[in-house]
Design a protein around this motif. Structure first.
Motif, PDB file in Angstrom:
ATOM      1  N   ILE A  41      13.417  13.872 -24.108  1.00 13.50           N
ATOM      2  CA  ILE A  41      13.502  14.253 -25.522  1.00 13.50           C
ATOM      3  C   ILE A  41      14.922  13.941 -25.963  1.00 13.50           C
ATOM      4  O   ILE A  41      15.880  14.239 -25.245  1.00 13.50           O
ATOM      5  CB  ILE A  41      13.112  15.733 -25.756  1.00 13.50           C
ATOM      6  N   SER A  70      10.475  12.326 -29.208  1.00 13.79           N
ATOM      7  CA  SER A  70       9.774  13.433 -28.537  1.00 13.79           C
ATOM      8  C   SER A  70       9.118  12.963 -27.246  1.00 13.79           C
ATOM      9  O   SER A  70       8.746  11.800 -27.123  1.00 13.79           O
ATOM     10  CB  SER A  70       8.674  13.975 -29.453  1.00 13.79           C
ATOM     11  N   VAL A 128      15.499  16.296 -33.678  1.00 13.78           N
ATOM     12  CA  VAL A 128      14.832  15.539 -32.612  1.00 13.78           C
ATOM     13  C   VAL A 128      14.669  14.088 -33.065  1.00 13.78           C
ATOM     14  O   VAL A 128      14.063  13.818 -34.098  1.00 13.78           O
ATOM     15  CB  VAL A 128      13.449  16.144 -32.280  1.00 13.78           C
TER      16      VAL A 128
END
Ligand code: PRP
Ligand code: XAN
Ligand code: MG
Length: 173
Positions: free
Chosen positions: A69, A92, A89
């Motif tokens: 991640i 992912s 983020v």
């Protein structure tokens, strides 16, 4: 990213030290998974700093399912030291593999303010969060770590350093 400049102390970690500490982390996590046999389903590295530690942990615990991640952190107010840190983020791990994170070991090199782990924890609340190093502010965000350092210490990792010549203490006049 936080800059090393305001930190009082420096903690310099060699490759050898990092390897030993990552192994210690793996041994501490061995057979601590949620299943009856204590095995972990997968290792997820928080890139980029978590990649070398995660590789060592996965090797020690014989875990072949490894994912990443990518979390980018920045100062919300434009890089000033006193502004709020935010994290986002960028990439992912595999959704089907992750689920709510149960049985997954999420590994990073360190926790500092805890912002990075806070974000990842929201996404995978049942995962187990492990770092090699931890500063006090971030400790509540990590389940297992090996070495604690003070908040005013900057940790220098081997991938950020190079050997270089230094002048002798008693130089020529
Ligand atoms: O607890 P926090 O205050 O969030 O800080 C810890 C995070 O900061 C560093 O990563 P960074 O975002 O600098 O990126 P990198 O891993 O790619 O070097 C470090 O590797 C942790 O992931
Ligand atoms: O190399 C690093 N050392 C640190 O102490 C630190 N804290 C946040 N991000 C960090 N990166
Ligand atoms: Mg990182």
């Amino acid at each position: 990213m936080i800059t090393p400049l305001p930190h009082e102390k420096g903690f310099h970690v060699s490759w050898d030290q990092l390897h030993r500490d990552a192994r210690a982390l793996a041994w501490r996590l061995d057979k601590r998974g949620p299943g009856a046999d204590g095995a972990w389903r997968a290792v997820v590295a928080i890139t980029r700093g978590g990649m070398a530690p995660a590789m060592i942990v996965a090797r020690e615990l014989d875990i072949r399912t490894v994912d990443t991640i990518s979390v980018k952190s920045y100062h919300a107010g434009g890089g000033k030291a006193d502004t709020q840190r935010e994290a986002e983020v960028l990439k992912s791990p595999d959704d089907a593999m992750m689920g709510d994170g149960e049985g997954v070991l999420i590994v990073d090199d360190l926790v500092d303010t805890g912002k990075t782990l806070e974000l990842v924890r929201q996404l995978y609340p049942k995962a187990h969060f492990a770092t090699i190093y931890a500063k006090p502010k971030g400790e509540p965000m990590v389940d297992t770590f090996i070495t604690g350092v003070s908040q005013d210490t900057w940790i220098f990792f081997p991938w950020d350093m190079a050997l270089q010549y230094v002048e002798p203490y008693r130089g020529k006049d």
